[in-house]
Design an enzyme around this catalytic site. Sequence first.
Site, PDB file in Angstrom:
ATOM      1  N   ASN A  10      -4.770  -4.117 -12.559  1.00 34.61           N
ATOM      2  CA  ASN A  10      -6.227  -4.344 -12.577  1.00 34.61           C
ATOM      3  C   ASN A  10      -6.906  -3.595 -13.715  1.00 34.61           C
ATOM      4  O   ASN A  10      -6.408  -2.561 -14.183  1.00 34.61           O
ATOM      5  CB  ASN A  10      -6.885  -3.829 -11.284  1.00 34.61           C
ATOM      6  CG  ASN A  10      -6.608  -4.718 -10.086  1.00 34.61           C
ATOM      7  OD1 ASN A  10      -6.199  -5.867 -10.230  1.00 34.61           O
ATOM      8  ND2 ASN A  10      -6.826  -4.177  -8.905  1.00 34.61           N
ATOM      9  N   ASP A  12     -10.256  -1.530 -13.902  1.00 36.31           N
ATOM     10  CA  ASP A  12     -11.226  -0.933 -12.973  1.00 36.31           C
ATOM     11  C   ASP A  12     -12.531  -0.631 -13.696  1.00 36.31           C
ATOM     12  O   ASP A  12     -12.544   0.070 -14.724  1.00 36.31           O
ATOM     13  CB  ASP A  12     -10.687   0.394 -12.408  1.00 36.31           C
ATOM     14  CG  ASP A  12      -9.555   0.199 -11.408  1.00 36.31           C
ATOM     15  OD1 ASP A  12      -9.216  -0.960 -11.086  1.00 36.31           O
ATOM     16  OD2 ASP A  12      -9.007   1.226 -10.952  1.00 36.31           O
ATOM     17  N   GLY A  40      -0.606  -1.618  -7.707  1.00 37.58           N
ATOM     18  CA  GLY A  40       0.738  -1.781  -8.264  1.00 37.58           C
ATOM     19  C   GLY A  40       0.919  -0.936  -9.508  1.00 37.58           C
ATOM     20  O   GLY A  40       1.822  -0.087  -9.595  1.00 37.58           O
ATOM     21  N   THR A 219      -0.476   8.829   6.096  1.00 39.44           N
ATOM     22  CA  THR A 219      -1.392   9.785   5.462  1.00 39.44           C
ATOM     23  C   THR A 219      -2.659   9.876   6.305  1.00 39.44           C
ATOM     24  O   THR A 219      -3.160   8.867   6.814  1.00 39.44           O
ATOM     25  CB  THR A 219      -1.711   9.387   4.009  1.00 39.44           C
ATOM     26  OG1 THR A 219      -2.259   8.069   3.989  1.00 39.44           O
ATOM     27  CG2 THR A 219      -0.465   9.418   3.143  1.00 39.44           C
ATOM     28  N   LEU A 220      -3.164  11.105   6.466  1.00 43.48           N
ATOM     29  CA  LEU A 220      -4.232  11.367   7.437  1.00 43.48           C
ATOM     30  C   LEU A 220      -5.443  12.037   6.799  1.00 43.48           C
ATOM     31  O   LEU A 220      -6.129  12.833   7.450  1.00 43.48           O
ATOM     32  CB  LEU A 220      -3.679  12.264   8.559  1.00 43.48           C
ATOM     33  CG  LEU A 220      -2.482  11.688   9.339  1.00 43.48           C
ATOM     34  CD1 LEU A 220      -1.808  12.775  10.167  1.00 43.48           C
ATOM     35  CD2 LEU A 220      -2.950  10.555  10.244  1.00 43.48           C
ATOM     36  N   THR A 247     -10.055   7.761  -6.123  1.00 39.98           N
ATOM     37  CA  THR A 247      -9.323   6.555  -6.515  1.00 39.98           C
ATOM     38  C   THR A 247      -7.900   6.896  -6.948  1.00 39.98           C
ATOM     39  O   THR A 247      -7.696   7.824  -7.725  1.00 39.98           O
ATOM     40  CB  THR A 247     -10.051   5.842  -7.684  1.00 39.98           C
ATOM     41  OG1 THR A 247     -11.425   5.723  -7.370  1.00 39.98           O
ATOM     42  CG2 THR A 247      -9.464   4.467  -7.944  1.00 39.98           C
ATOM     43  N   GLY A 250      -3.870   7.779  -3.021  1.00 40.94           N
ATOM     44  CA  GLY A 250      -2.783   7.233  -2.197  1.00 40.94           C
ATOM     45  C   GLY A 250      -1.655   6.673  -3.059  1.00 40.94           C
ATOM     46  O   GLY A 250      -0.468   6.789  -2.715  1.00 40.94           O
ATOM     47  N   ASP A 251      -2.022   6.054  -4.177  1.00 45.07           N
ATOM     48  CA  ASP A 251      -1.002   5.482  -5.068  1.00 45.07           C
ATOM     49  C   ASP A 251      -0.145   6.588  -5.689  1.00 45.07           C
ATOM     50  O   ASP A 251       1.074   6.443  -5.849  1.00 45.07           O
ATOM     51  CB  ASP A 251      -1.674   4.676  -6.189  1.00 45.07           C
ATOM     52  CG  ASP A 251      -2.505   3.532  -5.632  1.00 45.07           C
ATOM     53  OD1 ASP A 251      -2.144   2.992  -4.575  1.00 45.07           O
ATOM     54  OD2 ASP A 251      -3.525   3.196  -6.267  1.00 45.07           O
TER      55      ASP A 251
HETATM   56  O1  RIB Z   1      -5.783   2.297  -5.085  1.00 44.35           O
HETATM   57  C1  RIB Z   1      -6.733   2.292  -6.123  1.00 44.35           C
HETATM   58  C2  RIB Z   1      -6.800   0.934  -6.766  1.00 44.35           C
HETATM   59  O2  RIB Z   1      -7.262  -0.002  -5.827  1.00 44.35           O
HETATM   60  C3  RIB Z   1      -7.755   0.845  -7.922  1.00 44.35           C
HETATM   61  O3  RIB Z   1      -7.169   1.212  -9.142  1.00 44.35           O
HETATM   62  C4  RIB Z   1      -8.242  -0.591  -7.862  1.00 44.35           C
HETATM   63  O4  RIB Z   1      -7.807  -1.370  -8.934  1.00 44.35           O
HETATM   64  C5  RIB Z   1      -7.725  -1.118  -6.537  1.00 44.35           C
HETATM   65  O5  RIB Z   1      -6.654  -1.946  -6.691  1.00 44.35           O
END
Ligand code: RIB
Length: 304
Positions: A10, A12, A40, A219-220, A247, A250-251
């Site tokens: 994406n 953002d 991703g 995750t909490l 933002t 979690g990733d």
């Molecule tokens: O997890 C964060 C992401 O969620 C952002 O980067 C946004 O693009 C959405 O996909």
Amino acid sequence: MNILNFGSLNIDFVYSLDHFVQRGETITSRDLQIFSGGKGLNQSVALGRAGISVYHAGAIGEDGQFLLEVLKGAGVHTETVRFVRQERTGNAIIQKEPSGDNCIILYSGANRTITRQHIDETLALFSPGDFLLLQNEINDIAYIAEEAHKKGMTIFFNPSPMDENIFTVPLGCIDYFILNEIEARQLLDCQDNSMENLPGKILATRLLDRFPYAHFVLTLGKEGAIYIDKDGSIEQAIYEVPVVDTTAAGDTFTGFFIASLTQGLSVKQALDRATKASAITVSRIGAAPSIPTAEEVDNFILSS
Ligand code: RIB
């Protein structure tokens, strides 16, 4: 052992606001920042920056060329990312409050143009025992999971963002779920209000009851995280840092957790490292650009 991440890419658009826009309201953003993102891409970047060789598969439009450079910059292989002419790259409109919290609107764009041919050709490059990582921002994740399972790949699933599409996936094929509390409740039973205030440990146990052969990382938020599988559970506290932007936290956690396991760390060590990595991410603005390197994470205590 190779890792394939079949997931979104994406652009953002981050708007910094005093508060999230309300129904009928018009507000002016203090500024607009544009970052590389997508669950991703962020997770591939986290894996790459953690020192793991990962192959990213997905789709972008012509406006998304720079995302390939971001992936390559993190050491990610991009040969299985396809260009589509008729669609723009997926994008996210992100409202960010001063607290660091966000609200996100997604436009899937090219992320939902993945073809079966693309999937088949990509999976053909991988072997039994290789890892597949999936989220829920591209189309046909059910088919990808089914075919990868048939091949004997180990499947890590981050069911985010949670929607009805998740239930098309053969969830019994998933080896590792990495999810938050809201996703966990929805995965168990969207209708059941009795789960509203369940402590994390009990929620984790319910997940394991439902999928006894899977491994879960729940995750909490401020309560940290819990890992559970049939052999037991491990709890992990958070590291407190000043929050700038949540933002991609979690990733980052997902990428560093998987990377750490593949690098031979124990689950306990992997949880700790993933938690440090996401603490660094929330202390910076943006999605992919905020994800730390392994060196930054491993020096975290010294610098914090
Ligand atoms: O997890 C964060 C992401 O969620 C952002 O980067 C946004 O693009 C959405 O996909």
